[in-house]
Design a protein around this motif. Structure first.
Motif: not given
Length: 183
Positions: A65-77, A110-123
């Motif tokens: 999560d060190t990219s600038s600008p931010e590209v991806f977040s860590t995702m956990e299903y 379920g889905l959890r995004e870290v450190p930031r989220s893209s909003g509510g999700s349908n997975n």
């Protein structure tokens, strides 16, 4: 009872022009535990069989999560999955070789995004695989399997990411091998 552990390393090209670093590193981990009931279509332990199963899984892809600008977040299903697997000997019953396959899907994962989220999700999570085995003893076999997995999400609502995503999908192809003891 079934238990599975998968670990992997990934390296991705940064898809945003002008963003740095140009390569992003990550780690994939998957943990699964479940149970099933095997129906045999013959009197032998190596007879053709089908097994419905139910389990709980966690699939996590950690990315820089060190990219600038931010590209991806860590995702956990995570969630419950159900499916069907089966196998049959190749050649005579009790022969030394066999083939099989399995299919599973998650029920409301379920889905959890870290450190930031893209909003509510349908997975959705779908997996299928094929395998071959060799009988090593009356209750022991060596097995090689190739799995195809698809994790996908569509997002709605406001997220905390600078550039929120509308959708996301991850495909994984895994080759595994192991020894199985049949009770």
């Amino acid at each position: 009872f079934h238990a599975r552990l998968k670990q992997g390393l990934v390296s991705l090209k940064n898809p945003i022009a002008g963003s740095s670093p140009s390569k992003l590193n990550g780690q994939m981990s998957e943990y699964e535990a479940g149970f099933g009931y095997m129906f045999r279509f013959g009197p032998y332990i190596w007879s053709p069989n089908l097994e419905p199963f139910l389990g709980y899984f966690t699939y996590r892809v950690y990315l820089d999560d060190t990219s600038s600008p931010e590209v991806f977040s860590t995702m956990e299903y995570n969630g419950f999955k159900f499916g069907l697997r089966g196998s049959t000997p190749v050649g005579p019953v009790g022969g030394d070789y066999g083939v099989g396959g399995e299919f599973s899907m998650a029920w409301k994962p379920g889905l959890r995004e870290v450190p930031r989220s893209s909003g509510g999700s349908n997975n959705s999570v779908i997996e299928f695989g094929v395998f071959g085995y060799q009988k090593l003893g009356e209750r022991l076999k060596a097995q090689v399997q190739i799995d195809f997995e698809m994790y996908s999400s569509t997002f709605s609502g406001g997220g905390t990411r600078t550039n929120p995503a509308n959708s996301s999908s991850q495909r994984a192809t895994t080759v595994t091998g192991g020894l199985y003891y049949l009770f």
